[in-house]
Design a protein around this motif. Structure first.
Motif, PDB file in Angstrom:
ATOM      1  N   TYR A   1       0.834  -1.206   0.000  1.00  0.00           N
ATOM      2  CA  TYR A   1       0.000   0.000   0.000  1.00  0.00           C
ATOM      3  C   TYR A   1       0.871   1.260   0.000  1.00  0.00           C
ATOM      4  O   TYR A   1       0.790   2.090   0.886  1.00  0.00           O
ATOM      5  N   VAL A   2       1.707   1.405  -1.016  1.00  0.00           N
ATOM      6  CA  VAL A   2       2.732   2.442  -1.056  1.00  0.00           C
ATOM      7  C   VAL A   2       2.147   3.858  -1.034  1.00  0.00           C
ATOM      8  O   VAL A   2       2.594   4.704  -0.265  1.00  0.00           O
ATOM      9  N   GLN A   3       1.149   4.145  -1.861  1.00  0.00           N
ATOM     10  CA  GLN A   3       0.629   5.515  -1.926  1.00  0.00           C
ATOM     11  C   GLN A   3      -0.005   5.933  -0.604  1.00  0.00           C
ATOM     12  O   GLN A   3       0.217   7.055  -0.135  1.00  0.00           O
TER      13      GLN A   3
ATOM     14  N   SER B   1     -10.337  12.702   2.656  1.00  0.00           N
ATOM     15  CA  SER B   1     -11.014  11.981   1.578  1.00  0.00           C
ATOM     16  C   SER B   1      -9.988  11.300   0.663  1.00  0.00           C
ATOM     17  O   SER B   1     -10.205  10.175   0.209  1.00  0.00           O
ATOM     18  N   ASP B   2      -8.867  11.975   0.407  1.00  0.00           N
ATOM     19  CA  ASP B   2      -7.807  11.388  -0.412  1.00  0.00           C
ATOM     20  C   ASP B   2      -7.224  10.144   0.246  1.00  0.00           C
ATOM     21  O   ASP B   2      -6.904   9.162  -0.429  1.00  0.00           O
ATOM     22  N   LEU B   3      -7.071  10.175   1.586  1.00  0.00           N
ATOM     23  CA  LEU B   3      -6.584   8.993   2.302  1.00  0.00           C
ATOM     24  C   LEU B   3      -7.533   7.814   2.087  1.00  0.00           C
ATOM     25  O   LEU B   3      -7.098   6.689   1.815  1.00  0.00           O
TER      26      LEU B   3
ATOM     27  N   ARG C   1      -8.505   2.403  -3.480  1.00  0.00           N
ATOM     28  CA  ARG C   1      -7.744   2.008  -4.662  1.00  0.00           C
ATOM     29  C   ARG C   1      -6.848   0.794  -4.360  1.00  0.00           C
ATOM     30  O   ARG C   1      -6.746  -0.115  -5.177  1.00  0.00           O
ATOM     31  N   ALA C   2      -6.206   0.802  -3.177  1.00  0.00           N
ATOM     32  CA  ALA C   2      -5.353  -0.334  -2.804  1.00  0.00           C
ATOM     33  C   ALA C   2      -6.193  -1.583  -2.593  1.00  0.00           C
ATOM     34  O   ALA C   2      -5.758  -2.685  -2.945  1.00  0.00           O
TER      35      ALA C   2
ATOM     36  N   ILE D   1      -9.000  -2.452  -4.080  1.00  0.00           N
ATOM     37  CA  ILE D   1      -9.477  -3.059  -5.325  1.00  0.00           C
ATOM     38  C   ILE D   1      -8.351  -3.260  -6.345  1.00  0.00           C
ATOM     39  O   ILE D   1      -8.589  -3.768  -7.430  1.00  0.00           O
ATOM     40  N   GLY D   2      -7.128  -2.872  -5.964  1.00  0.00           N
ATOM     41  CA  GLY D   2      -5.968  -3.144  -6.805  1.00  0.00           C
ATOM     42  C   GLY D   2      -5.702  -2.162  -7.903  1.00  0.00           C
ATOM     43  O   GLY D   2      -5.071  -2.494  -8.910  1.00  0.00           O
ATOM     44  N   ILE D   3      -6.167  -0.926  -7.743  1.00  0.00           N
ATOM     45  CA  ILE D   3      -5.886   0.128  -8.732  1.00  0.00           C
ATOM     46  C   ILE D   3      -4.777   1.021  -8.169  1.00  0.00           C
ATOM     47  O   ILE D   3      -4.850   1.442  -7.037  1.00  0.00           O
ATOM     48  N   ASN D   4      -3.760   1.310  -8.962  1.00  0.00           N
ATOM     49  CA  ASN D   4      -2.690   2.195  -8.483  1.00  0.00           C
ATOM     50  C   ASN D   4      -3.163   3.553  -8.564  1.00  0.00           C
ATOM     51  O   ASN D   4      -3.186   4.503  -8.680  1.00  0.00           O
TER      52      ASN D   4
END
Length: 152
Positions: free
Chosen positions: A76-78, A138-140, A146-147, A149-152
């Protein structure tokens, strides 16, 4: 390797124990160069995320000189980068955040390393502790989704 002085450590049961002087592996080789390298990596990552239209990158102004930004390498890098940058921006240690939020320090550390995904409730608590705007919180949650469901 970094030489660590002897010190007292509190166990999970609350008792104090003396820890002998010992050597500890460092995350980035070199005593003084590690901080500089970590900051340069942080600036590079921030500039890549900002895109080509952004010519200047701002670094957190309240970053303590002795703190280092580790580069998250987990799943979960981002999300990890966003959490770490927010904590460094307000100058809190993991221990301080743990005390204020009730989230164990080990979970906070794993989340900032990208190895653990915090729950939505934990992210909301961290967002309030890090004094994030509603957009940043909200961005968090968006990074978490995204992590998940596997979307970068």
């Amino acid at each position: 390797m970094t030489r660590v002085k002897g010190h007292w450590r509190r166990s999970s049961k609350g008792t104090l124990h003396w820890v002998r002087p010992h050597s500890r592996r460092t995350a980035i080789a070199g005593a003084g160069g590690g901080i500089t390298l970590a900051i340069l990596i942080y600036i590079l990552v921030a500039s890549l995320q900002a895109g080509p239209s952004s010519s200047s990158v701002s670094t957190p102004s309240s970053m303590a000189p002795e703190s280092t930004l580790s580069v998250p390498t987990g799943k979960y890098v981002q999300l990890a980068q966003a959490l770490q940058a927010a904590r460094h921006r307000i100058g809190l240690s993991l221990e301080e955040v743990s005390r204020q939020t009730g989230i164990p320090r080990s979970q906070l550390s794993d989340a900032e390393a990208g190895a653990l995904m915090p729950t939505a409730e934990q992210l909301d608590t961290l967002g309030r502790t890090y004094q994030l705007t509603s957009k940043e919180r909200s961005d968090l949650l968006d990074h978490r989704l995204r992590a998940e469901i596997g979307i970068n």
